[in-house]
Design a protein around this motif. Structure first.
Motif, PDB file in Angstrom:
ATOM      1  N   PHE A  64       0.811  -1.217   0.000  1.00 35.74           N
ATOM      2  CA  PHE A  64       0.000   0.000   0.000  1.00 35.74           C
ATOM      3  C   PHE A  64       0.845   1.267   0.000  1.00 35.74           C
ATOM      4  O   PHE A  64       0.579   2.193  -0.750  1.00 35.74           O
ATOM      5  CB  PHE A  64      -0.938   0.043   1.212  1.00 35.74           C
ATOM      6  CG  PHE A  64      -2.159  -0.801   1.043  1.00 35.74           C
ATOM      7  CD1 PHE A  64      -3.077  -0.536   0.048  1.00 35.74           C
ATOM      8  CD2 PHE A  64      -2.393  -1.875   1.870  1.00 35.74           C
ATOM      9  CE1 PHE A  64      -4.204  -1.316  -0.124  1.00 35.74           C
ATOM     10  CE2 PHE A  64      -3.516  -2.664   1.721  1.00 35.74           C
ATOM     11  CZ  PHE A  64      -4.422  -2.383   0.724  1.00 35.74           C
ATOM     12  N   PHE A  65       1.857   1.316   0.876  1.00 34.77           N
ATOM     13  CA  PHE A  65       2.580   2.567   1.104  1.00 34.77           C
ATOM     14  C   PHE A  65       3.983   2.598   0.518  1.00 34.77           C
ATOM     15  O   PHE A  65       4.601   3.655   0.442  1.00 34.77           O
ATOM     16  CB  PHE A  65       2.673   2.855   2.603  1.00 34.77           C
ATOM     17  CG  PHE A  65       1.332   2.940   3.270  1.00 34.77           C
ATOM     18  CD1 PHE A  65       0.434   3.923   2.927  1.00 34.77           C
ATOM     19  CD2 PHE A  65       0.977   2.028   4.245  1.00 34.77           C
ATOM     20  CE1 PHE A  65      -0.803   4.001   3.537  1.00 34.77           C
ATOM     21  CE2 PHE A  65      -0.257   2.096   4.862  1.00 34.77           C
ATOM     22  CZ  PHE A  65      -1.153   3.086   4.503  1.00 34.77           C
ATOM     23  N   GLY A  66       4.538   1.462   0.148  1.00 35.27           N
ATOM     24  CA  GLY A  66       5.854   1.419  -0.473  1.00 35.27           C
ATOM     25  C   GLY A  66       6.974   1.854   0.450  1.00 35.27           C
ATOM     26  O   GLY A  66       7.065   1.434   1.603  1.00 35.27           O
ATOM     27  N   VAL A  67       7.807   2.735  -0.058  1.00 32.53           N
ATOM     28  CA  VAL A  67       9.007   3.158   0.662  1.00 32.53           C
ATOM     29  C   VAL A  67       8.647   3.914   1.940  1.00 32.53           C
ATOM     30  O   VAL A  67       9.431   3.944   2.884  1.00 32.53           O
ATOM     31  CB  VAL A  67       9.923   3.986  -0.260  1.00 32.53           C
ATOM     32  CG1 VAL A  67       9.345   5.351  -0.524  1.00 32.53           C
ATOM     33  CG2 VAL A  67      11.314   4.096   0.318  1.00 32.53           C
ATOM     34  N   TYR A  68       7.477   4.502   1.999  1.00 35.52           N
ATOM     35  CA  TYR A  68       7.090   5.230   3.205  1.00 35.52           C
ATOM     36  C   TYR A  68       6.929   4.290   4.392  1.00 35.52           C
ATOM     37  O   TYR A  68       7.186   4.668   5.525  1.00 35.52           O
ATOM     38  CB  TYR A  68       5.810   6.030   2.970  1.00 35.52           C
ATOM     39  CG  TYR A  68       6.000   7.117   1.948  1.00 35.52           C
ATOM     40  CD1 TYR A  68       6.858   8.173   2.183  1.00 35.52           C
ATOM     41  CD2 TYR A  68       5.342   7.077   0.723  1.00 35.52           C
ATOM     42  CE1 TYR A  68       7.049   9.166   1.250  1.00 35.52           C
ATOM     43  CE2 TYR A  68       5.528   8.060  -0.218  1.00 35.52           C
ATOM     44  CZ  TYR A  68       6.383   9.100   0.052  1.00 35.52           C
ATOM     45  OH  TYR A  68       6.582  10.073  -0.883  1.00 35.52           O
ATOM     46  N   HIS A  69       6.508   3.065   4.148  1.00 40.37           N
ATOM     47  CA  HIS A  69       6.465   2.100   5.247  1.00 40.37           C
ATOM     48  C   HIS A  69       7.849   1.521   5.526  1.00 40.37           C
ATOM     49  O   HIS A  69       8.201   1.288   6.673  1.00 40.37           O
ATOM     50  CB  HIS A  69       5.478   0.968   4.966  1.00 40.37           C
ATOM     51  CG  HIS A  69       5.420  -0.032   6.084  1.00 40.37           C
ATOM     52  ND1 HIS A  69       4.928   0.285   7.330  1.00 40.37           N
ATOM     53  CD2 HIS A  69       5.831  -1.313   6.171  1.00 40.37           C
ATOM     54  CE1 HIS A  69       5.034  -0.766   8.119  1.00 40.37           C
ATOM     55  NE2 HIS A  69       5.581  -1.757   7.440  1.00 40.37           N
ATOM     56  N   LEU A  70       8.615   1.297   4.487  1.00 43.73           N
ATOM     57  CA  LEU A  70       9.963   0.744   4.680  1.00 43.73           C
ATOM     58  C   LEU A  70      10.815   1.648   5.561  1.00 43.73           C
ATOM     59  O   LEU A  70      11.621   1.170   6.362  1.00 43.73           O
ATOM     60  CB  LEU A  70      10.657   0.551   3.333  1.00 43.73           C
ATOM     61  CG  LEU A  70      10.234  -0.652   2.518  1.00 43.73           C
ATOM     62  CD1 LEU A  70      10.911  -0.629   1.155  1.00 43.73           C
ATOM     63  CD2 LEU A  70      10.574  -1.931   3.248  1.00 43.73           C
ATOM     64  N   GLN A  71      10.669   2.946   5.416  1.00 45.44           N
ATOM     65  CA  GLN A  71      11.482   3.876   6.197  1.00 45.44           C
ATOM     66  C   GLN A  71      11.066   3.927   7.659  1.00 45.44           C
ATOM     67  O   GLN A  71      11.833   4.388   8.500  1.00 45.44           O
ATOM     68  CB  GLN A  71      11.421   5.273   5.583  1.00 45.44           C
ATOM     69  CG  GLN A  71      12.078   5.353   4.235  1.00 45.44           C
ATOM     70  CD  GLN A  71      13.558   5.010   4.301  1.00 45.44           C
ATOM     71  OE1 GLN A  71      14.249   5.398   5.229  1.00 45.44           O
ATOM     72  NE2 GLN A  71      14.030   4.272   3.322  1.00 45.44           N
ATOM     73  N   THR A  72       9.858   3.489   7.993  1.00 40.57           N
ATOM     74  CA  THR A  72       9.415   3.501   9.387  1.00 40.57           C
ATOM     75  C   THR A  72       9.797   2.224  10.123  1.00 40.57           C
ATOM     76  O   THR A  72       9.649   2.159  11.335  1.00 40.57           O
ATOM     77  CB  THR A  72       7.891   3.707   9.485  1.00 40.57           C
ATOM     78  OG1 THR A  72       7.225   2.652   8.791  1.00 40.57           O
ATOM     79  CG2 THR A  72       7.495   5.049   8.880  1.00 40.57           C
ATOM     80  N   ILE A  73      10.278   1.214   9.400  1.00 40.60           N
ATOM     81  CA  ILE A  73      10.727  -0.031  10.035  1.00 40.60           C
ATOM     82  C   ILE A  73      12.114   0.208  10.623  1.00 40.60           C
ATOM     83  O   ILE A  73      13.013   0.643   9.905  1.00 40.60           O
ATOM     84  CB  ILE A  73      10.767  -1.193   9.025  1.00 40.60           C
ATOM     85  CG1 ILE A  73       9.360  -1.494   8.514  1.00 40.60           C
ATOM     86  CG2 ILE A  73      11.389  -2.437   9.650  1.00 40.60           C
ATOM     87  CD1 ILE A  73       9.321  -2.529   7.422  1.00 40.60           C
ATOM     88  N   PRO A  74      12.299  -0.056  11.913  1.00 39.50           N
ATOM     89  CA  PRO A  74      13.630   0.166  12.490  1.00 39.50           C
ATOM     90  C   PRO A  74      14.665  -0.805  11.900  1.00 39.50           C
ATOM     91  O   PRO A  74      14.348  -1.945  11.563  1.00 39.50           O
ATOM     92  CB  PRO A  74      13.430  -0.103  13.982  1.00 39.50           C
ATOM     93  CG  PRO A  74      12.167  -0.850  14.094  1.00 39.50           C
ATOM     94  CD  PRO A  74      11.342  -0.547  12.881  1.00 39.50           C
ATOM     95  N   ALA A  75      15.875  -0.318  11.770  1.00 37.66           N
ATOM     96  CA  ALA A  75      16.952  -1.141  11.228  1.00 37.66           C
ATOM     97  C   ALA A  75      17.274  -2.252  12.205  1.00 37.66           C
ATOM     98  O   ALA A  75      17.236  -2.056  13.424  1.00 37.66           O
ATOM     99  CB  ALA A  75      18.183  -0.284  10.980  1.00 37.66           C
TER     100      ALA A  75
END
Length: 92
Positions: free
Chosen positions: A72-83
């Motif tokens: 649904f959100f693409g990179v915007y969700h990926l960036q909110t996942i902690p490393a």
């Protein structure tokens, strides 16, 4: 930075609502084709992101929920996942 990611998620959600509205009640002639093409391209890109991140999400508590949010959100969700935290690496 969190505000930027949440704003991106909101705008992406609004875009998907426009695509859904276009599917239910098509817009005028040239616009409905453009919205369909843009929606298809974005869906394809998000699908590629989900495929490329498949392995990296295995250790998460709810990996399938994360994959769905990536669709649904693409990179915007990926960036909110902690490393992931890396423990001491053994060097050979």
């Amino acid at each position: 930075m969190k505000v930027f990611w949440w704003l991106g998620k909101l705008l992406t959600l609004l875009f998907w609502l426009v695509v859904l509205a276009n599917l239910l009640m098509p817009f005028v002639y040239p616009l409905h084709l453009l919205v369909n093409v843009a929606g298809s391209l974005l869906a394809g890109l998000h699908l590629l992101e989900a495929v490329f991140c498949f392995r990296s999400l295995r250790g998460r508590a709810h990996p399938w929920r994360d994959r769905l949010k990536i669709l649904f959100f693409g990179v915007y969700h990926l960036q909110t996942i902690p490393a992931p935290t890396v423990s001491k690496a053994s060097h050979a």
